[in-house]
Enzyme design. Structure first.
Site, PDB file in Angstrom:
ATOM      1  N   GLY A 144      36.195  56.140  40.634  1.00 40.79           N
ATOM      2  CA  GLY A 144      35.395  55.426  41.633  1.00 40.79           C
ATOM      3  C   GLY A 144      33.921  55.399  41.249  1.00 40.79           C
ATOM      4  N   TYR A 191      38.187  52.146  59.101  1.00 44.76           N
ATOM      5  CA  TYR A 191      37.611  52.905  57.974  1.00 44.76           C
ATOM      6  C   TYR A 191      36.668  53.982  58.508  1.00 44.76           C
ATOM      7  CZ  TYR A 191      34.308  53.934  54.179  1.00 44.76           C
ATOM      8  OH  TYR A 191      33.488  54.571  53.277  1.00 44.76           O
ATOM      9  N   TRP A 246      26.180  51.990  51.888  1.00 45.20           N
ATOM     10  CA  TRP A 246      25.898  50.821  51.043  1.00 45.20           C
ATOM     11  C   TRP A 246      25.859  51.201  49.559  1.00 45.20           C
ATOM     12  CZ3 TRP A 246      22.204  46.612  53.315  1.00 45.20           C
ATOM     13  CH2 TRP A 246      22.512  46.376  54.655  1.00 45.20           C
TER      14      TRP A 246
HETATM   15  N1  LIG Z   1      31.255  52.299  48.823  1.00 41.13           N
HETATM   16  C1  LIG Z   1      30.418  52.420  49.848  1.00 41.13           C
HETATM   17  O1  LIG Z   1      29.640  51.504  50.177  1.00 41.13           O
HETATM   18  C2  LIG Z   1      30.358  53.709  50.623  1.00 41.13           C
HETATM   19  C3  LIG Z   1      29.524  53.761  51.740  1.00 41.13           C
HETATM   20  C4  LIG Z   1      29.447  54.942  52.462  1.00 41.13           C
HETATM   21  C5  LIG Z   1      30.197  56.035  52.073  1.00 41.13           C
HETATM   22  N2  LIG Z   1      31.013  55.951  51.001  1.00 41.13           N
HETATM   23  C6  LIG Z   1      31.827  57.123  50.656  1.00 41.13           C
HETATM   24  O2  LIG Z   1      31.407  57.626  49.402  1.00 41.13           O
HETATM   25  C7  LIG Z   1      32.532  58.185  48.708  1.00 41.13           C
HETATM   26  C8  LIG Z   1      32.632  57.563  47.329  1.00 41.13           C
HETATM   27  O3  LIG Z   1      32.804  56.150  47.512  1.00 41.13           O
HETATM   28  P1  LIG Z   1      32.836  55.137  46.283  1.00 41.13           P
HETATM   29  O4  LIG Z   1      31.991  53.980  46.622  1.00 41.13           O
HETATM   30  O5  LIG Z   1      32.625  55.873  45.010  1.00 41.13           O
HETATM   31  O6  LIG Z   1      34.363  54.674  46.408  1.00 41.13           O
HETATM   32  P2  LIG Z   1      35.246  53.895  45.366  1.00 41.13           P
HETATM   33  O7  LIG Z   1      34.425  53.365  44.251  1.00 41.13           O
HETATM   34  O8  LIG Z   1      36.102  52.964  46.154  1.00 41.13           O
HETATM   35  O9  LIG Z   1      36.161  55.068  44.764  1.00 41.13           O
HETATM   36  C9  LIG Z   1      37.115  55.685  45.546  1.00 41.13           C
HETATM   37  C10 LIG Z   1      38.142  56.277  44.617  1.00 41.13           C
HETATM   38  O10 LIG Z   1      39.178  56.848  45.415  1.00 41.13           O
HETATM   39  C11 LIG Z   1      40.399  56.609  44.768  1.00 41.13           C
HETATM   40  N3  LIG Z   1      41.532  56.591  45.653  1.00 41.13           N
HETATM   41  C12 LIG Z   1      41.807  55.729  46.666  1.00 41.13           C
HETATM   42  N4  LIG Z   1      43.012  55.996  47.177  1.00 41.13           N
HETATM   43  C13 LIG Z   1      43.520  57.044  46.470  1.00 41.13           C
HETATM   44  C14 LIG Z   1      44.719  57.779  46.516  1.00 41.13           C
HETATM   45  N5  LIG Z   1      45.718  57.484  47.382  1.00 41.13           N
HETATM   46  N6  LIG Z   1      44.895  58.799  45.648  1.00 41.13           N
HETATM   47  C15 LIG Z   1      43.944  59.113  44.747  1.00 41.13           C
HETATM   48  N7  LIG Z   1      42.777  58.445  44.639  1.00 41.13           N
HETATM   49  C16 LIG Z   1      42.578  57.430  45.501  1.00 41.13           C
HETATM   50  C17 LIG Z   1      40.248  55.241  44.161  1.00 41.13           C
HETATM   51  O11 LIG Z   1      41.179  55.150  43.116  1.00 41.13           O
HETATM   52  P3  LIG Z   1      41.587  53.752  42.440  1.00 41.13           P
HETATM   53  O12 LIG Z   1      40.437  53.503  41.497  1.00 41.13           O
HETATM   54  O13 LIG Z   1      42.864  54.042  41.776  1.00 41.13           O
HETATM   55  O14 LIG Z   1      41.671  52.771  43.569  1.00 41.13           O
HETATM   56  C18 LIG Z   1      38.798  55.241  43.705  1.00 41.13           C
HETATM   57  O15 LIG Z   1      38.678  55.633  42.350  1.00 41.13           O
HETATM   58  C19 LIG Z   1      33.747  57.934  49.605  1.00 41.13           C
HETATM   59  O16 LIG Z   1      33.980  59.059  50.390  1.00 41.13           O
HETATM   60  C20 LIG Z   1      33.300  56.795  50.500  1.00 41.13           C
HETATM   61  O17 LIG Z   1      33.978  56.774  51.736  1.00 41.13           O
HETATM   62  C21 LIG Z   1      31.105  54.819  50.252  1.00 41.13           C
END
Ligand SMILES: NC(=O)c1ccc[n+]([C@@H]2O[C@H](COP(=O)([O-])OP(=O)(O)OC[C@H]3O[C@@H](n4cnc5c(N)ncnc54)[C@H](OP(=O)(O)O)[C@@H]3O)[C@@H](O)[C@H]2O)c1
Length: 301
Positions: free
Chosen positions: A10, A125, A150
Protein backbone atom coordinates in the site's frame (compact mmCIF):
# COMPACT_ATOMS: atom_id res chain seq x y z
CA UNK A 1 13.62 -6.19 17.51
CA UNK A 2 11.31 -8.19 15.26
CA UNK A 3 8.74 -6.07 13.39
CA UNK A 4 5.61 -7.28 11.62
CA UNK A 5 4.34 -4.92 8.92
CA UNK A 6 1.00 -5.38 7.14
CA UNK A 7 -0.09 -3.68 3.92
CA UNK A 8 3.44 -3.81 2.45
CA UNK A 9 2.15 -2.96 -1.05
CA UNK A 10 0.00 0.00 0.00
CA UNK A 11 0.93 3.68 -0.08
CA UNK A 12 2.03 3.97 3.56
CA UNK A 13 3.11 0.33 3.92
CA UNK A 14 5.49 0.41 0.95
CA UNK A 15 7.17 3.58 2.27
CA UNK A 16 7.49 2.01 5.72
CA UNK A 17 8.96 -1.12 4.21
CA UNK A 18 11.83 0.95 2.75
CA UNK A 19 12.92 2.46 6.09
CA UNK A 20 11.88 0.19 8.97
CA UNK A 21 14.94 -2.06 8.88
CA UNK A 22 16.87 0.57 10.92
CA UNK A 23 14.94 -0.83 13.92
CA UNK A 24 15.43 -4.55 13.39
CA UNK A 25 14.24 -7.51 11.37
CA UNK A 26 11.18 -6.59 9.29
CA UNK A 27 8.66 -9.22 8.24
CA UNK A 28 6.56 -7.40 5.68
CA UNK A 29 3.26 -8.95 4.71
CA UNK A 30 0.69 -8.36 2.01
CA UNK A 31 -2.58 -10.07 1.25
CA UNK A 32 -0.75 -13.24 0.15
CA UNK A 33 1.28 -13.73 3.32
CA UNK A 34 -1.46 -12.68 5.74
CA UNK A 35 -5.03 -12.12 4.62
CA UNK A 36 -6.48 -9.52 6.99
CA UNK A 37 -9.95 -10.94 6.34
CA UNK A 38 -8.89 -14.29 7.83
CA UNK A 39 -8.75 -14.10 11.66
CA UNK A 40 -7.16 -17.51 12.16
CA UNK A 41 -4.40 -16.76 9.65
CA UNK A 42 -3.67 -13.45 11.41
CA UNK A 43 -3.33 -15.22 14.77
CA UNK A 44 -1.18 -17.97 13.28
CA UNK A 45 1.23 -15.57 11.54
CA UNK A 46 1.61 -13.29 14.57
CA UNK A 47 2.17 -16.24 16.90
CA UNK A 48 4.81 -17.65 14.56
CA UNK A 49 6.68 -14.35 14.15
CA UNK A 50 6.35 -13.14 17.76
CA UNK A 51 7.00 -9.48 16.87
CA UNK A 52 7.70 -6.81 19.49
CA UNK A 53 6.33 -4.18 17.13
CA UNK A 54 3.32 -4.61 14.84
CA UNK A 55 2.59 -1.90 12.30
CA UNK A 56 -0.77 -2.29 10.63
CA UNK A 57 -0.69 -0.29 7.40
CA UNK A 58 -3.15 -2.65 5.71
CA UNK A 59 -6.79 -1.57 5.43
CA UNK A 60 -9.87 -1.72 3.24
CA UNK A 61 -9.56 1.78 1.76
CA UNK A 62 -12.07 1.81 -1.12
CA UNK A 63 -14.39 4.37 0.45
CA UNK A 64 -17.23 4.06 -2.06
CA UNK A 65 -17.01 0.29 -2.56
CA UNK A 66 -17.24 -0.23 1.21
CA UNK A 67 -20.86 1.00 1.12
CA UNK A 68 -21.87 -2.21 -0.69
CA UNK A 69 -19.08 -4.45 0.65
CA UNK A 70 -19.68 -3.97 4.35
CA UNK A 71 -18.71 -7.46 5.54
CA UNK A 72 -15.23 -7.32 4.01
CA UNK A 73 -14.68 -3.72 5.15
CA UNK A 74 -15.70 -4.79 8.65
CA UNK A 75 -13.39 -7.82 8.63
CA UNK A 76 -10.32 -5.87 7.49
CA UNK A 77 -10.88 -2.54 9.25
CA UNK A 78 -12.47 -3.68 12.50
CA UNK A 79 -11.89 -7.37 13.24
CA UNK A 80 -8.29 -7.57 11.96
CA UNK A 81 -7.02 -4.65 14.11
CA UNK A 82 -8.87 -6.14 17.08
CA UNK A 83 -7.05 -9.46 16.63
CA UNK A 84 -3.70 -7.72 16.07
CA UNK A 85 -4.27 -5.80 19.31
CA UNK A 86 -5.12 -8.99 21.25
CA UNK A 87 -2.00 -10.66 19.90
CA UNK A 88 0.11 -7.57 20.67
CA UNK A 89 -1.13 -7.63 24.24
CA UNK A 90 -0.40 -11.35 24.63
CA UNK A 91 3.13 -10.85 23.28
CA UNK A 92 3.93 -7.59 25.12
CA UNK A 93 4.27 -5.87 21.74
CA UNK A 94 3.47 -2.34 20.61
CA UNK A 95 0.79 -1.95 17.93
CA UNK A 96 0.97 1.02 15.59
CA UNK A 97 -2.18 1.48 13.53
CA UNK A 98 -3.59 4.12 11.14
CA UNK A 99 -6.97 5.76 11.34
CA UNK A 100 -8.86 8.19 9.13
CA UNK A 101 -10.14 11.77 9.12
CA UNK A 102 -13.38 10.22 7.84
CA UNK A 103 -13.98 9.22 11.49
CA UNK A 104 -15.43 12.74 11.88
CA UNK A 105 -18.69 13.90 10.34
CA UNK A 106 -17.28 17.20 9.07
CA UNK A 107 -19.63 19.47 10.95
CA UNK A 108 -16.80 21.25 12.79
CA UNK A 109 -17.00 24.83 11.59
CA UNK A 110 -14.51 26.90 13.52
CA UNK A 111 -11.29 24.94 14.07
CA UNK A 112 -9.39 21.78 13.13
CA UNK A 113 -10.53 18.58 14.86
CA UNK A 114 -8.83 17.54 18.09
CA UNK A 115 -8.42 13.92 19.21
CA UNK A 116 -10.88 14.69 22.02
CA UNK A 117 -13.67 15.64 19.59
CA UNK A 118 -16.29 12.91 19.32
CA UNK A 119 -15.99 10.88 16.12
CA UNK A 120 -19.17 10.33 14.13
CA UNK A 121 -18.45 8.85 10.70
CA UNK A 122 -20.76 9.33 7.72
CA UNK A 123 -19.64 6.26 5.77
CA UNK A 124 -19.16 2.51 6.15
CA UNK A 125 -15.42 2.99 5.62
CA UNK A 126 -15.27 5.61 8.40
CA UNK A 127 -17.48 3.53 10.68
CA UNK A 128 -15.48 0.31 10.28
CA UNK A 129 -12.18 2.17 10.75
CA UNK A 130 -13.54 3.78 13.91
CA UNK A 131 -14.67 0.39 15.21
CA UNK A 132 -11.09 -0.82 14.63
CA UNK A 133 -9.71 2.15 16.59
CA UNK A 134 -12.13 1.50 19.43
CA UNK A 135 -11.35 -2.23 19.55
CA UNK A 136 -7.65 -1.43 19.83
CA UNK A 137 -8.38 1.11 22.58
CA UNK A 138 -10.38 -1.47 24.53
CA UNK A 139 -7.83 -4.29 24.08
CA UNK A 140 -5.40 -3.23 26.77
CA UNK A 141 -2.52 -3.43 24.26
CA UNK A 142 0.07 -0.65 24.09
CA UNK A 143 -0.85 1.21 20.96
CA UNK A 144 -0.43 4.31 18.86
CA UNK A 145 -3.20 5.13 16.41
CA UNK A 146 -2.06 7.71 13.89
CA UNK A 147 -5.16 9.32 12.38
CA UNK A 148 -4.41 10.80 8.98
CA UNK A 149 -6.22 11.98 5.87
CA UNK A 150 -6.16 12.55 2.10
CA UNK A 151 -3.16 10.23 1.70
CA UNK A 152 -1.47 10.30 -1.70
CA UNK A 153 1.52 8.84 -3.47
CA UNK A 154 3.04 9.42 -6.87
CA UNK A 155 2.68 5.84 -8.00
CA UNK A 156 -0.21 4.33 -6.03
CA UNK A 157 -3.91 4.53 -6.59
CA UNK A 158 -4.62 7.98 -5.14
CA UNK A 159 -6.06 11.38 -6.06
CA UNK A 160 -2.63 12.54 -7.25
CA UNK A 161 -2.25 9.54 -9.57
CA UNK A 162 -5.79 10.01 -10.88
CA UNK A 163 -5.24 13.71 -11.68
CA UNK A 164 -1.90 13.00 -13.40
CA UNK A 165 -3.56 10.30 -15.51
CA UNK A 166 -6.63 12.37 -16.40
CA UNK A 167 -4.45 15.37 -17.29
CA UNK A 168 -2.95 13.26 -20.10
CA UNK A 169 -6.33 12.01 -21.32
CA UNK A 170 -8.75 14.95 -21.02
CA UNK A 171 -8.96 18.63 -21.95
CA UNK A 172 -11.26 19.45 -19.07
CA UNK A 173 -11.42 18.19 -15.47
CA UNK A 174 -14.24 18.79 -12.98
CA UNK A 175 -13.22 18.61 -9.31
CA UNK A 176 -15.21 19.34 -6.16
CA UNK A 177 -14.34 22.47 -4.20
CA UNK A 178 -16.59 22.14 -1.15
CA UNK A 179 -14.70 19.49 0.85
CA UNK A 180 -11.83 20.81 2.95
CA UNK A 181 -8.96 18.70 4.29
CA UNK A 182 -5.19 18.31 4.22
CA UNK A 183 -3.40 16.27 1.55
CA UNK A 184 -0.74 14.11 3.21
CA UNK A 185 2.12 12.44 1.36
CA UNK A 186 2.44 8.77 2.37
CA UNK A 187 6.21 9.18 2.76
CA UNK A 188 5.76 11.86 5.41
CA UNK A 189 3.50 9.47 7.37
CA UNK A 190 6.12 6.70 7.16
CA UNK A 191 8.89 9.07 8.22
CA UNK A 192 6.86 10.51 11.10
CA UNK A 193 6.05 6.97 12.25
CA UNK A 194 9.77 6.09 12.28
CA UNK A 195 10.60 9.28 14.13
CA UNK A 196 8.04 8.41 16.80
CA UNK A 197 9.61 4.94 17.19
CA UNK A 198 13.08 6.53 17.43
CA UNK A 199 11.88 8.91 20.14
CA UNK A 200 10.36 6.03 22.10
CA UNK A 201 13.49 3.91 21.81
CA UNK A 202 15.59 6.81 23.13
CA UNK A 203 13.37 7.30 26.16
CA UNK A 204 12.40 3.74 26.99
CA UNK A 205 13.30 1.97 30.13
CA UNK A 206 12.14 -1.58 29.39
CA UNK A 207 10.15 -2.81 26.41
CA UNK A 208 8.78 -0.58 23.65
CA UNK A 209 5.29 -1.58 24.67
CA UNK A 210 5.92 -0.40 28.26
CA UNK A 211 7.31 2.90 26.99
CA UNK A 212 3.99 3.56 25.24
CA UNK A 213 1.60 2.13 27.82
CA UNK A 214 0.77 5.44 29.50
CA UNK A 215 0.53 7.43 26.26
CA UNK A 216 -1.44 4.90 24.20
CA UNK A 217 -4.16 6.51 22.13
CA UNK A 218 -5.07 8.42 18.99
CA UNK A 219 -2.71 11.00 17.51
CA UNK A 220 -3.58 13.11 14.50
CA UNK A 221 -0.88 12.91 11.85
CA UNK A 222 -1.38 14.99 8.71
CA UNK A 223 0.58 17.56 6.77
CA UNK A 224 -0.02 21.20 7.78
CA UNK A 225 -2.49 23.64 6.27
CA UNK A 226 -5.75 23.00 4.48
CA UNK A 227 -7.22 23.07 1.01
CA UNK A 228 -10.03 21.58 -1.06
CA UNK A 229 -9.85 18.91 -3.77
CA UNK A 230 -10.12 21.51 -6.57
CA UNK A 231 -7.23 23.59 -5.21
CA UNK A 232 -5.23 20.40 -4.63
CA UNK A 233 -5.80 19.41 -8.28
CA UNK A 234 -4.79 22.93 -9.38
CA UNK A 235 -1.52 22.65 -7.41
CA UNK A 236 -0.78 19.20 -8.89
CA UNK A 237 -1.33 20.44 -12.45
CA UNK A 238 0.68 23.65 -11.96
CA UNK A 239 3.62 21.65 -10.64
CA UNK A 240 3.47 18.72 -13.04
CA UNK A 241 2.31 20.09 -16.40
CA UNK A 242 2.29 23.93 -16.28
CA UNK A 243 2.46 24.24 -20.08
CA UNK A 244 -0.22 21.71 -20.92
CA UNK A 245 -2.79 22.16 -18.21
CA UNK A 246 -6.30 20.94 -18.93
CA UNK A 247 -9.13 23.31 -18.05
CA UNK A 248 -10.02 22.79 -14.38
CA UNK A 249 -13.63 23.42 -13.34
CA UNK A 250 -14.76 23.69 -9.73
CA UNK A 251 -17.98 21.80 -8.99
CA UNK A 252 -19.96 21.04 -5.84
CA UNK A 253 -20.28 17.66 -4.14
CA UNK A 254 -23.96 17.70 -5.18
CA UNK A 255 -22.82 17.74 -8.82
CA UNK A 256 -20.59 14.69 -8.22
CA UNK A 257 -22.63 12.27 -6.12
CA UNK A 258 -20.79 9.23 -4.73
CA UNK A 259 -22.08 6.17 -2.82
CA UNK A 260 -20.24 7.26 0.38
CA UNK A 261 -20.85 10.58 2.08
CA UNK A 262 -17.59 12.39 2.82
CA UNK A 263 -17.07 15.05 5.51
CA UNK A 264 -17.18 18.61 4.17
CA UNK A 265 -14.44 19.53 6.65
CA UNK A 266 -11.83 17.13 8.01
CA UNK A 267 -8.78 19.21 8.91
CA UNK A 268 -6.98 17.67 11.90
CA UNK A 269 -5.01 19.53 14.55
CA UNK A 270 -1.57 17.90 15.04
CA UNK A 271 -0.72 19.62 18.34
CA UNK A 272 -0.87 16.37 20.37
CA UNK A 273 1.67 14.71 18.07
CA UNK A 274 3.90 17.77 18.42
CA UNK A 275 3.52 17.82 22.20
CA UNK A 276 4.18 14.12 22.90
CA UNK A 277 6.62 13.27 20.12
CA UNK A 278 8.01 16.64 18.98
CA UNK A 279 7.03 15.73 15.43
CA UNK A 280 5.70 18.13 12.82
CA UNK A 281 4.82 17.14 9.27
CA UNK A 282 5.50 19.70 6.51
CA UNK A 283 3.02 22.05 4.91
CA UNK A 284 0.97 20.13 2.33
CA UNK A 285 2.18 22.25 -0.61
CA UNK A 286 5.82 21.74 0.30
CA UNK A 287 5.28 17.97 0.64
CA UNK A 288 3.53 17.88 -2.74
CA UNK A 289 6.51 19.60 -4.41
CA UNK A 290 8.88 17.11 -2.77
CA UNK A 291 6.72 14.20 -3.87
CA UNK A 292 6.53 15.37 -7.48
CA UNK A 293 10.27 16.00 -7.59
CA UNK A 294 10.71 12.57 -5.98
CA UNK A 295 13.21 13.77 -3.44
CA UNK A 296 14.70 11.27 -1.03
CA UNK A 297 15.60 13.80 1.65
CA UNK A 298 13.73 13.49 4.92
CA UNK A 299 11.04 16.15 5.24
CA UNK A 300 9.98 15.57 8.84
CA UNK A 301 11.16 18.01 11.49
N1 LIG B 1 -5.71 6.62 1.49
C1 LIG B 1 -6.20 7.61 2.22
O1 LIG B 1 -6.56 8.69 1.71
C2 LIG B 1 -6.28 7.47 3.72
C3 LIG B 1 -6.87 8.51 4.44
C4 LIG B 1 -6.95 8.41 5.82
C5 LIG B 1 -6.45 7.29 6.45
N2 LIG B 1 -5.91 6.29 5.73
C6 LIG B 1 -5.44 5.09 6.45
O2 LIG B 1 -4.03 5.00 6.32
C7 LIG B 1 -3.64 3.62 6.29
C8 LIG B 1 -2.80 3.36 5.06
O3 LIG B 1 -3.60 3.68 3.91
P1 LIG B 1 -3.02 3.64 2.43
O4 LIG B 1 -3.46 4.86 1.73
O5 LIG B 1 -1.58 3.28 2.46
O6 LIG B 1 -3.88 2.42 1.87
P2 LIG B 1 -3.68 1.57 0.56
O7 LIG B 1 -2.66 2.20 -0.33
O8 LIG B 1 -5.04 1.28 0.03
O9 LIG B 1 -3.03 0.22 1.14
C9 LIG B 1 -3.78 -0.64 1.91
C10 LIG B 1 -3.15 -2.00 1.81
O10 LIG B 1 -3.96 -2.92 2.54
C11 LIG B 1 -3.98 -4.13 1.84
N3 LIG B 1 -5.14 -4.93 2.10
C12 LIG B 1 -6.44 -4.66 1.82
N4 LIG B 1 -7.21 -5.71 2.13
C13 LIG B 1 -6.37 -6.68 2.60
C14 LIG B 1 -6.55 -7.99 3.08
N5 LIG B 1 -7.77 -8.59 3.11
N6 LIG B 1 -5.48 -8.69 3.50
C15 LIG B 1 -4.24 -8.15 3.46
N7 LIG B 1 -3.99 -6.90 3.00
C16 LIG B 1 -5.06 -6.19 2.59
C17 LIG B 1 -3.99 -3.73 0.39
O11 LIG B 1 -3.51 -4.83 -0.34
P3 LIG B 1 -3.68 -4.95 -1.93
O12 LIG B 1 -2.57 -4.07 -2.45
O13 LIG B 1 -3.49 -6.38 -2.20
O14 LIG B 1 -5.06 -4.43 -2.22
C18 LIG B 1 -3.07 -2.52 0.38
O15 LIG B 1 -1.74 -2.88 0.06
C19 LIG B 1 -4.95 2.81 6.34
O16 LIG B 1 -5.21 2.46 7.66
C20 LIG B 1 -5.99 3.80 5.87
O17 LIG B 1 -7.28 3.51 6.37
C21 LIG B 1 -5.79 6.35 4.38
Amino acid sequence: MRILLTGKNGQVGSELNKILSQFGEVIATGRKEMNLADPSQIRRVVQQIKPKLIINAGAYTSVDKAESDQELAKAVNWIAPKILADEAKNNDALLIHYSTDYSYNGEMSHRPYLESDPPSPNSVYGQTKLQGDQAIGESGASHLIFRTGWVYSKTGNSFLGTILKLAKEKNELRVVNDQTGTPTWCRSIAEATCKSIKNLLKKRDGSLSKAVASISGVYHMTCQGETNWHRFAQAILELSCPDQMPKLLAISTKEYPTPAIRPTYSVLSNTKLQKYFGIELPDWEYALKQCLSDTHDSIIT
